[in-house]
Design an enzyme around this catalytic site. Sequence first.
Site, short mmCIF file in Angstrom:
data_model
loop_
_atom_site.label_atom_id
_atom_site.label_comp_id
_atom_site.label_asym_id
_atom_site.label_seq_id
_atom_site.Cartn_x
_atom_site.Cartn_y
_atom_site.Cartn_z
N ASP A 30 -8.20 18.04 -15.04
CA ASP A 30 -8.47 16.69 -15.51
C ASP A 30 -8.18 16.70 -17.01
O ASP A 30 -8.95 17.26 -17.80
CB ASP A 30 -9.93 16.32 -15.22
N LYS B 240 -8.52 5.35 -19.79
CA LYS B 240 -8.85 5.77 -21.16
C LYS B 240 -7.62 5.67 -22.07
O LYS B 240 -7.10 4.59 -22.25
CB LYS B 240 -9.44 7.18 -21.15
N ARG C 122 0.85 -1.20 0.00
CA ARG C 122 0.00 0.00 0.00
C ARG C 122 0.88 1.25 0.00
O ARG C 122 0.52 2.29 -0.53
CB ARG C 122 -0.97 0.01 1.19
N1 PLP Z 1 -12.44 12.11 -15.77
C1 PLP Z 1 -13.04 12.01 -16.96
C2 PLP Z 1 -12.98 13.17 -17.91
C3 PLP Z 1 -13.71 10.85 -17.32
O1 PLP Z 1 -14.31 10.77 -18.52
C4 PLP Z 1 -13.76 9.77 -16.39
C5 PLP Z 1 -14.48 8.54 -16.71
O2 PLP Z 1 -15.15 8.42 -17.71
C6 PLP Z 1 -13.13 9.93 -15.16
C7 PLP Z 1 -12.46 11.10 -14.89
C8 PLP Z 1 -13.15 8.84 -14.14
O3 PLP Z 1 -12.22 7.86 -14.46
P1 PLP Z 1 -12.31 6.36 -13.91
O4 PLP Z 1 -13.48 5.72 -14.56
O5 PLP Z 1 -10.98 5.78 -14.28
O6 PLP Z 1 -12.50 6.45 -12.43
#
Ligand code: PLP
Length: 380
Positions: free
Chosen positions: A170, A195, A46
């Site tokens: 993000d 992704k 961890r």
């Molecule tokens: N940020 C964006 C722009 C996303 O499209 C997503 C998920 O679709 C996330 C964060 C969350 O990611 P995760 O599904 O890996 O938790």
Amino acid sequence: MKINTKVIHGYPMTDKYTGSSSIPIYQSSTYSQTNIEEKYKYIYSRFSNPSRDSLSDAICAIENAQYAEMFSSGMAAISAILLNFSQGDHIVACKSIYGGSFQLMTEFLPRYGISVSFVDATDPLNYANAINEHTKAFYIETPSNPTLQITDLKSVISIAKKNNLITICDNTFMTPLLSDVLSLGIDFSINSATKFINGHSDVILGTVATNNERYAEMLHKSAVAIGSIAAPFDSWLTMRGLKSMAMRVERSSENAQKLAEHLEKHSKVKHVFYPGLTSHPNHQIHMSQSKNGGMVVSFDLDNYDNVKTFLDAVRIPLVAVSLGGIESIISYPRIMSHACLSEEERLVQGVTEGLLRFSVGCEDIDDIIVDIDNALAQIK
Ligand code: PLP
């Protein structure tokens, strides 16, 4: 080092103990401490794990970052940052935002006394106007999910710096390969590596990169204390995916540009959202902070009946939640990525009943276009 080389060689990519061309999956929770007086690098997984650390080195390379922390999901990465704010703190965030992030900010953070104001991020002044004496950070998603709205990063970062605020971005839709947000001055760069970084729709994982040592320590402490760490196998898979990322991103974004241009001319398509199109209202700003329009195209088919007819007829893309796979994926945000929002909130964010989000894969784009045209032809 150029990007195709960097994703393969920009970090230690062989195992230092065996020379193995793939750093192993160190599937271990704990590590032998033969001399308890000695300080060991690895004591408990961890806290740290060699497979996770290797991925972290790779992420630092592609993010041009000094530090990176690996989490069990994109949402875990976002949560680890946001849970470092305290009771009474205020954050300004973009109104058009991934549904899960919106849910975290509206249903969870307020319970800890952290408030969030949502603004139309297409005008940087809205960020400035939302600042109050308790504001601690700006949260940005550009292009936003799923309406691909653009935030002018340089302007918003400059407002943040003047007001001594932290900036969190993000960058999942652009990835560090297309938009180097840390070099632009962002403090925390988040990616759902689920992704495009992993790119094979077989892992859930999140990354945060930073160039600030204090923030890096805070992130590591959060990962350890909250326990939302990336698993060794997922880290290994993501390392494997990352090595082909530059090729995938290049191919997918070229495909996306062609698809967007094609859809824009199609009579059955009401509107196309893609920042690589000159018709996008923030095309110029986007191109000043990114290499191209990215891999995601959203489009509006006007109503639910058209959406249903289209999705029933489409053959090549996967109709599914998520994005960023090597295969094309079409999502219906209304009941997928933004299902956790009220209908009223969805409409505020532009998630209408005709809206589809297309994550363009690496297939031959001519095949995709034929398939899409066939499906659109079924709409009366
Ligand atoms: N940020 C964006 C722009 C996303 O499209 C997503 C998920 O679709 C996330 C964060 C969350 O990611 P995760 O599904 O890996 O938790």
